[in-house]
Design a protein around this motif. Structure first.
Motif, PDB file in Angstrom:
ATOM      1  N   MET A  25      -9.671  30.222 -86.398  1.00  0.00           N
ATOM      2  CA  MET A  25      -9.293  30.783 -85.599  1.00  0.00           C
ATOM      3  C   MET A  25      -9.293  30.636 -84.533  1.00  0.00           C
ATOM      4  SD  MET A  25     -10.679  34.030 -87.422  1.00  0.00           S
ATOM      5  CE  MET A  25     -10.270  34.995 -86.341  1.00  0.00           C
ATOM      6  N   GLY A  26      -9.332  29.819 -83.803  1.00  0.00           N
ATOM      7  CA  GLY A  26      -9.291  28.955 -82.486  1.00  0.00           C
ATOM      8  C   GLY A  26     -10.012  29.863 -81.920  1.00  0.00           C
ATOM      9  N   LYS A  27     -11.123  30.332 -82.035  1.00  0.00           N
ATOM     10  CA  LYS A  27     -12.107  31.259 -80.775  1.00  0.00           C
ATOM     11  C   LYS A  27     -13.319  30.084 -80.566  1.00  0.00           C
ATOM     12  CE  LYS A  27      -8.928  34.894 -81.428  1.00  0.00           C
ATOM     13  NZ  LYS A  27      -8.416  35.280 -81.193  1.00  0.00           N
ATOM     14  N   ARG A  28     -14.069  30.841 -79.435  1.00  0.00           N
ATOM     15  CA  ARG A  28     -14.766  30.138 -79.103  1.00  0.00           C
ATOM     16  C   ARG A  28     -15.896  31.310 -79.230  1.00  0.00           C
ATOM     17  NH1 ARG A  28     -14.506  26.898 -73.961  1.00  0.00           N
ATOM     18  NH2 ARG A  28     -13.285  28.825 -73.439  1.00  0.00           N
ATOM     19  N   LEU A  29     -17.306  31.364 -79.190  1.00  0.00           N
ATOM     20  CA  LEU A  29     -18.224  31.953 -79.175  1.00  0.00           C
ATOM     21  C   LEU A  29     -19.071  31.591 -78.247  1.00  0.00           C
ATOM     22  CD1 LEU A  29     -19.672  34.336 -80.603  1.00  0.00           C
ATOM     23  CD2 LEU A  29     -21.626  32.355 -81.664  1.00  0.00           C
ATOM     24  N   GLY A  30     -18.981  33.377 -77.124  1.00  0.00           N
ATOM     25  CA  GLY A  30     -20.248  32.791 -76.353  1.00  0.00           C
ATOM     26  C   GLY A  30     -20.418  34.039 -75.141  1.00  0.00           C
ATOM     27  N   MET A  31     -21.375  34.443 -74.882  1.00  0.00           N
ATOM     28  CA  MET A  31     -21.888  35.550 -74.280  1.00  0.00           C
ATOM     29  C   MET A  31     -21.730  36.129 -73.205  1.00  0.00           C
ATOM     30  SD  MET A  31     -22.562  37.240 -76.820  1.00  0.00           S
ATOM     31  CE  MET A  31     -23.423  38.758 -76.958  1.00  0.00           C
ATOM     32  N   SER A  32     -21.574  34.998 -71.837  1.00  0.00           N
ATOM     33  CA  SER A  32     -21.420  34.916 -70.825  1.00  0.00           C
ATOM     34  C   SER A  32     -19.975  35.565 -70.727  1.00  0.00           C
ATOM     35  CB  SER A  32     -22.391  34.090 -70.290  1.00  0.00           C
ATOM     36  OG  SER A  32     -21.258  33.083 -70.334  1.00  0.00           O
ATOM     37  N   GLY A 131     -32.203  36.975 -62.961  1.00  0.00           N
ATOM     38  CA  GLY A 131     -30.583  38.165 -62.957  1.00  0.00           C
ATOM     39  C   GLY A 131     -30.155  36.434 -62.596  1.00  0.00           C
ATOM     40  N   PHE A 132     -29.700  36.616 -61.235  1.00  0.00           N
ATOM     41  CA  PHE A 132     -28.708  35.463 -60.064  1.00  0.00           C
ATOM     42  C   PHE A 132     -28.677  34.080 -60.424  1.00  0.00           C
ATOM     43  CE2 PHE A 132     -27.707  33.026 -56.764  1.00  0.00           C
ATOM     44  CZ  PHE A 132     -26.228  33.378 -56.320  1.00  0.00           C
ATOM     45  N   LEU A 133     -29.670  33.728 -60.907  1.00  0.00           N
ATOM     46  CA  LEU A 133     -30.085  32.262 -61.665  1.00  0.00           C
ATOM     47  C   LEU A 133     -29.428  32.245 -62.729  1.00  0.00           C
ATOM     48  CD1 LEU A 133     -33.207  31.148 -60.015  1.00  0.00           C
ATOM     49  CD2 LEU A 133     -30.445  31.053 -59.401  1.00  0.00           C
ATOM     50  N   VAL A 134     -29.516  32.959 -63.587  1.00  0.00           N
ATOM     51  CA  VAL A 134     -29.070  32.902 -64.545  1.00  0.00           C
ATOM     52  C   VAL A 134     -27.295  33.095 -64.697  1.00  0.00           C
ATOM     53  CG1 VAL A 134     -29.130  34.073 -67.306  1.00  0.00           C
ATOM     54  CG2 VAL A 134     -31.301  33.791 -66.318  1.00  0.00           C
ATOM     55  N   GLY A 135     -26.924  34.546 -64.294  1.00  0.00           N
ATOM     56  CA  GLY A 135     -25.740  34.742 -64.114  1.00  0.00           C
ATOM     57  C   GLY A 135     -24.878  33.326 -63.390  1.00  0.00           C
ATOM     58  N   PHE A 136     -25.380  32.940 -62.173  1.00  0.00           N
ATOM     59  CA  PHE A 136     -25.037  31.920 -61.906  1.00  0.00           C
ATOM     60  C   PHE A 136     -24.862  30.744 -62.134  1.00  0.00           C
ATOM     61  CE2 PHE A 136     -25.179  28.381 -59.124  1.00  0.00           C
ATOM     62  CZ  PHE A 136     -23.837  28.277 -58.168  1.00  0.00           C
ATOM     63  N   GLY A 137     -26.019  30.274 -62.953  1.00  0.00           N
ATOM     64  CA  GLY A 137     -26.056  29.190 -63.647  1.00  0.00           C
ATOM     65  C   GLY A 137     -25.388  29.364 -65.399  1.00  0.00           C
ATOM     66  N   SER A 138     -24.669  30.448 -65.798  1.00  0.00           N
ATOM     67  CA  SER A 138     -24.153  30.503 -66.558  1.00  0.00           C
ATOM     68  C   SER A 138     -22.518  29.849 -66.422  1.00  0.00           C
ATOM     69  CB  SER A 138     -23.859  31.758 -67.493  1.00  0.00           C
ATOM     70  OG  SER A 138     -23.846  32.855 -67.344  1.00  0.00           O
ATOM     71  N   ARG A 139     -22.110  30.529 -64.973  1.00  0.00           N
ATOM     72  CA  ARG A 139     -21.374  30.564 -64.816  1.00  0.00           C
ATOM     73  C   ARG A 139     -20.855  28.739 -64.468  1.00  0.00           C
ATOM     74  NH1 ARG A 139     -17.629  33.362 -67.210  1.00  0.00           N
ATOM     75  NH2 ARG A 139     -18.433  31.498 -67.887  1.00  0.00           N
ATOM     76  N   TYR A 140     -21.864  28.375 -63.501  1.00  0.00           N
ATOM     77  CA  TYR A 140     -21.844  27.320 -63.111  1.00  0.00           C
ATOM     78  C   TYR A 140     -21.390  26.694 -64.317  1.00  0.00           C
ATOM     79  CZ  TYR A 140     -22.624  22.605 -60.153  1.00  0.00           C
ATOM     80  OH  TYR A 140     -22.340  21.889 -59.785  1.00  0.00           O
ATOM     81  N   ALA A 141     -22.468  25.958 -65.413  1.00  0.00           N
ATOM     82  CA  ALA A 141     -22.226  25.347 -66.652  1.00  0.00           C
ATOM     83  C   ALA A 141     -21.341  25.777 -67.426  1.00  0.00           C
ATOM     84  CB  ALA A 141     -23.586  25.527 -67.299  1.00  0.00           C
ATOM     85  N   GLY A 142     -20.793  26.255 -67.038  1.00  0.00           N
ATOM     86  CA  GLY A 142     -18.807  27.142 -67.845  1.00  0.00           C
ATOM     87  C   GLY A 142     -19.375  27.667 -69.526  1.00  0.00           C
ATOM     88  N   PHE A 168     -32.473  22.455 -71.838  1.00  0.00           N
ATOM     89  CA  PHE A 168     -33.779  22.173 -72.277  1.00  0.00           C
ATOM     90  C   PHE A 168     -34.571  21.925 -71.464  1.00  0.00           C
ATOM     91  CE2 PHE A 168     -32.356  22.256 -76.365  1.00  0.00           C
ATOM     92  CZ  PHE A 168     -33.336  22.958 -76.985  1.00  0.00           C
ATOM     93  N   VAL A 169     -34.338  20.521 -70.212  1.00  0.00           N
ATOM     94  CA  VAL A 169     -35.180  19.994 -69.727  1.00  0.00           C
ATOM     95  C   VAL A 169     -35.886  21.168 -68.253  1.00  0.00           C
ATOM     96  CG1 VAL A 169     -35.012  18.652 -67.016  1.00  0.00           C
ATOM     97  CG2 VAL A 169     -34.682  18.208 -69.591  1.00  0.00           C
ATOM     98  N   GLY A 170     -34.458  22.215 -68.427  1.00  0.00           N
ATOM     99  CA  GLY A 170     -34.948  23.218 -67.435  1.00  0.00           C
ATOM    100  C   GLY A 170     -35.752  24.025 -68.133  1.00  0.00           C
ATOM    101  N   GLY A 171     -35.443  24.702 -68.905  1.00  0.00           N
ATOM    102  CA  GLY A 171     -36.669  25.735 -69.603  1.00  0.00           C
ATOM    103  C   GLY A 171     -38.257  25.246 -69.347  1.00  0.00           C
ATOM    104  N   LEU A 172     -38.490  23.912 -69.958  1.00  0.00           N
ATOM    105  CA  LEU A 172     -39.845  22.694 -69.604  1.00  0.00           C
ATOM    106  C   LEU A 172     -40.171  23.144 -68.150  1.00  0.00           C
ATOM    107  CD1 LEU A 172     -38.998  20.463 -71.524  1.00  0.00           C
ATOM    108  CD2 LEU A 172     -40.514  21.961 -72.730  1.00  0.00           C
TER     109      LEU A 172
END
Length: 185
Positions: A25-32, A131-142, A168-172
């Motif tokens: 359908m030409g759609k991309r899934l993502g929550m952010s 929350g800031f780091l998750v929000g900023f990180g998800s936008r910075y990572a696209g 994964f590296v960040g999570g570890l």
């Protein structure tokens, strides 16, 4: 089967089928990306040019948010036969050593997410910084973990592979180095 966690050989192919349909359908899934759409719909474009976007093509993805919320409520309240969280005894012991006595009994640690915990200024600071780091990180990572790991990798995108490796590296690093420093005794 409805009241037990689904095995990988059922849930994995279901995710693959959904992704194939979305790709066709030409759609991309993502929550952010839904946060951007919600901010735009809420009028953030009056204050920041970033939010002056056409949301018509993205509104379908808001149904995904509704489905996640509805599925979580149904799963937690009607399709779960136990309040216990199925994690290893070693993980529970390690978390309890760090002061998380609710480990193994709740999905969100009550030491951080209960009404009583929100009376502590350190909990507010921790949650705001996280929350800031998750929000900023998800936008910075696209995109977020679901967008890159499910949608991006399904489309064979190299930037998504790099992002997932970074997650994964960040999570570890977080779990093995920073988490004990932040919550250690």
């Amino acid at each position: 089967m409805l009241f037990e966690p689904w095995p990988w050989y059922v849930s994995g192919p279901l995710i693959a089928i959904i992704m194939a349909i979305l790709i066709l359908m030409g759609k991309r899934l993502g929550m952010s990306s839904n946060l951007e759409t919600l901010c735009t719909l809420g009028g953030a474009g009056r204050f920041l040019d970033h939010f002056k976007i056409d949301t018509a093509a993205k509104r379908w993805n808001l149904v995904v948010i509704a489905g996640v919320v509805l599925g979580g409520v149904l799963g937690a309240n009607f399709l779960s036969n136990s309040d216990e969280v199925d994690i290893s005894a070693k993980s529970i012991a390690l978390l309890q050593e760090l002061g998380f006595n609710s480990a193994g009994t709740s999905y969100l640690p009550t030491e951080l997410f209960s009404v009583e915990a929100l009376t502590e200024p350190t909990v507010w600071i921790l949650l705001l910084v996280a929350g800031f780091l998750v929000g900023f990180g998800s936008r910075y990572a696209g995109g977020c973990t679901s967008g890159h790991a499910i949608s991006g990798l399904s489309n064979l995108q190299l930037p998504s592979l790099v992002a997932v490796l970074g997650f994964f590296v960040g999570g570890l690093i977080m779990v093995h180095l920073l988490f004990p420093l932040i919550f250690g005794a």
